[in-house]
Design an enzyme around this catalytic site. Structure first.
Site, PDB file in Angstrom:
ATOM      1  N   LYS A  50      -1.219  14.543  -0.971  1.00 32.96           N
ATOM      2  CA  LYS A  50      -1.613  14.510   0.432  1.00 32.96           C
ATOM      3  C   LYS A  50      -1.303  13.160   1.059  1.00 32.96           C
ATOM      4  O   LYS A  50      -1.242  13.006   2.275  1.00 32.96           O
ATOM      5  CB  LYS A  50      -3.134  14.766   0.540  1.00 32.96           C
ATOM      6  CG  LYS A  50      -3.594  16.037  -0.109  1.00 32.96           C
ATOM      7  CD  LYS A  50      -5.124  16.090  -0.164  1.00 32.96           C
ATOM      8  CE  LYS A  50      -5.575  17.186  -1.081  1.00 32.96           C
ATOM      9  NZ  LYS A  50      -7.002  17.036  -1.440  1.00 32.96           N
ATOM     10  N   GLU A 107       7.027   9.315   0.251  1.00 34.81           N
ATOM     11  CA  GLU A 107       5.874   9.107  -0.630  1.00 34.81           C
ATOM     12  C   GLU A 107       5.056   7.920  -0.129  1.00 34.81           C
ATOM     13  O   GLU A 107       5.601   6.982   0.455  1.00 34.81           O
ATOM     14  CB  GLU A 107       6.404   8.874  -2.065  1.00 34.81           C
ATOM     15  CG  GLU A 107       5.406   8.467  -3.112  1.00 34.81           C
ATOM     16  CD  GLU A 107       4.351   9.520  -3.437  1.00 34.81           C
ATOM     17  OE1 GLU A 107       3.726  10.017  -2.503  1.00 34.81           O
ATOM     18  OE2 GLU A 107       4.124   9.782  -4.631  1.00 34.81           O
ATOM     19  N   ASP A 108       3.750   7.970  -0.362  1.00 31.56           N
ATOM     20  CA  ASP A 108       2.919   6.849   0.099  1.00 31.56           C
ATOM     21  C   ASP A 108       3.132   5.599  -0.758  1.00 31.56           C
ATOM     22  O   ASP A 108       3.425   4.536  -0.225  1.00 31.56           O
ATOM     23  CB  ASP A 108       1.425   7.251   0.161  1.00 31.56           C
ATOM     24  CG  ASP A 108       0.872   7.799  -1.161  1.00 31.56           C
ATOM     25  OD1 ASP A 108       1.633   7.936  -2.143  1.00 31.56           O
ATOM     26  OD2 ASP A 108      -0.340   8.103  -1.215  1.00 31.56           O
ATOM     27  N   ASP A 167      -5.976   7.342  -0.929  1.00 26.78           N
ATOM     28  CA  ASP A 167      -7.373   7.660  -1.210  1.00 26.78           C
ATOM     29  C   ASP A 167      -7.926   6.955  -2.428  1.00 26.78           C
ATOM     30  O   ASP A 167      -7.200   6.431  -3.265  1.00 26.78           O
ATOM     31  CB  ASP A 167      -7.504   9.174  -1.461  1.00 26.78           C
ATOM     32  CG  ASP A 167      -6.948   9.589  -2.827  1.00 26.78           C
ATOM     33  OD1 ASP A 167      -5.809   9.196  -3.134  1.00 26.78           O
ATOM     34  OD2 ASP A 167      -7.665  10.274  -3.587  1.00 26.78           O
ATOM     35  N   ARG A 173      -8.788   8.405   3.224  1.00 24.65           N
ATOM     36  CA  ARG A 173      -7.423   8.691   3.680  1.00 24.65           C
ATOM     37  C   ARG A 173      -7.286   8.494   5.186  1.00 24.65           C
ATOM     38  O   ARG A 173      -6.206   8.216   5.680  1.00 24.65           O
ATOM     39  CB  ARG A 173      -7.040  10.142   3.343  1.00 24.65           C
ATOM     40  CG  ARG A 173      -6.854  10.422   1.865  1.00 24.65           C
ATOM     41  CD  ARG A 173      -6.176  11.773   1.693  1.00 24.65           C
ATOM     42  NE  ARG A 173      -6.283  12.319   0.354  1.00 24.65           N
ATOM     43  CZ  ARG A 173      -5.454  12.038  -0.646  1.00 24.65           C
ATOM     44  NH1 ARG A 173      -4.482  11.180  -0.461  1.00 24.65           N
ATOM     45  NH2 ARG A 173      -5.609  12.588  -1.831  1.00 24.65           N
TER      46      ARG A 173
HETATM   47  P1  IMP Z   1       2.980   6.790  -9.711  1.00 24.61           P
HETATM   48  O1  IMP Z   1       3.319   8.124 -10.265  1.00 24.61           O
HETATM   49  O2  IMP Z   1       2.217   5.943 -10.688  1.00 24.61           O
HETATM   50  O3  IMP Z   1       4.148   6.041  -9.103  1.00 24.61           O
HETATM   51  O4  IMP Z   1       1.881   7.010  -8.634  1.00 24.61           O
HETATM   52  C1  IMP Z   1       2.113   7.465  -7.410  1.00 24.61           C
HETATM   53  C2  IMP Z   1       0.805   7.965  -6.824  1.00 24.61           C
HETATM   54  O5  IMP Z   1      -0.338   7.295  -7.350  1.00 24.61           O
HETATM   55  C3  IMP Z   1       0.788   7.684  -5.355  1.00 24.61           C
HETATM   56  O6  IMP Z   1       1.408   8.693  -4.631  1.00 24.61           O
HETATM   57  C4  IMP Z   1      -0.696   7.635  -5.078  1.00 24.61           C
HETATM   58  O7  IMP Z   1      -1.191   8.930  -4.880  1.00 24.61           O
HETATM   59  C5  IMP Z   1      -1.297   7.092  -6.356  1.00 24.61           C
HETATM   60  N1  IMP Z   1      -1.587   5.650  -6.222  1.00 24.61           N
HETATM   61  C6  IMP Z   1      -0.961   4.636  -6.844  1.00 24.61           C
HETATM   62  N2  IMP Z   1      -1.469   3.458  -6.464  1.00 24.61           N
HETATM   63  C7  IMP Z   1      -2.447   3.752  -5.576  1.00 24.61           C
HETATM   64  C8  IMP Z   1      -3.329   2.935  -4.787  1.00 24.61           C
HETATM   65  O8  IMP Z   1      -3.325   1.690  -4.812  1.00 24.61           O
HETATM   66  N3  IMP Z   1      -4.172   3.602  -3.970  1.00 24.61           N
HETATM   67  C9  IMP Z   1      -4.210   4.955  -3.860  1.00 24.61           C
HETATM   68  N4  IMP Z   1      -3.398   5.744  -4.564  1.00 24.61           N
HETATM   69  C10 IMP Z   1      -2.518   5.153  -5.419  1.00 24.61           C
END
Ligand code: IMP
Length: 186
Positions: A50, A107-108, A167, A173
């Protein structure tokens, strides 16, 4: 660093890392770059639910090429956890085929890279014409998988952030700014 007060029962004070104005300005710049790179092409912007929803909404309006949206949802974080579980699972697939199309994954945060590596592999198997990644935030120091975004809003150190779609246990969010998660917050 600025602070903001979040309208929760305990009126938590949060440190703002990037204000809504800074975010808007950076997204305008990213949109202009994407518009330049994709001139004359069609684009499918795929938001990762989300967290990327607010970013996709703003980025899409900053891009002036012929664009459509699609969304996927993945599960990669254990509820309430600040560290990735390592496992990525697709819980909502694409609505439309992407074969032969220019895809931009929106992507966020690019953190360990597990989510985007998984999605990139999945989408490449559908033979898009091109595949690029836009991430609002990048935490390069946390990377496990070798992956970089083509467009990055802000590169940040190993901080846990909330707001602007991001979040902690599904909360925060809707904060309009990107804030630091207080270490003692629940
Ligand atoms: P990755 O697979 O470790 O690259 O993680 C990506 C996802 O982890 C992001 O799309 C977020 O949903 C979550 N995420 C990573 N760091 C944070 C943060 O600092 N705050 C909130 N969500 C995070």
């Amino acid at each position: 660093m600025a602070t903001t007060t979040y309208e929760s029962p305990n009126m938590q004070r949060l440190e703002v890392l990037y204000t809504r104005d800074q975010i808007a300005e950076r997204i305008r710049e990213m949109g202009a770059q994407i518009t330049k790179d994709m001139a004359g092409e069609k684009l499918v912007m795929i938001g990762v639910l989300k967290g990327a929803a607010p970013f996709l909404a703003d980025l899409a309006r900053a891009v002036s090429v012929d664009a459509t949206f699609d969304f996927v949802a993945v599960k990669s974080y254990a509820k309430g956890s600040r560290t990735s579980s390592g496992a990525v699972k697709l819980i909502k697939d694409l609505d439309e085929p992407i074969e032969g199309k220019n895809v931009l994954i929106v992507e966020d945060i690019l953190d360990t890279g597990l989510t985007l590596s998984y999605l990139r592999k999945l989408f490449l198997a559908h033979h898009p014409k091109s595949l690029r990644i836009a991430a609002l935030l990048d935490k390069p120091s946390r990377r496990i998988e070798q992956i970089e975004a083509d467009y990055v809003g802000f590169s940040i150190p190993n901080l846990f952030v909330i707001g602007f779609g991001m979040d902690y246990s599904e909360r925060y969010r809707n904060l309009p700014d990107i804030c630091l998660m207080p270490p003692d917050a629940v």
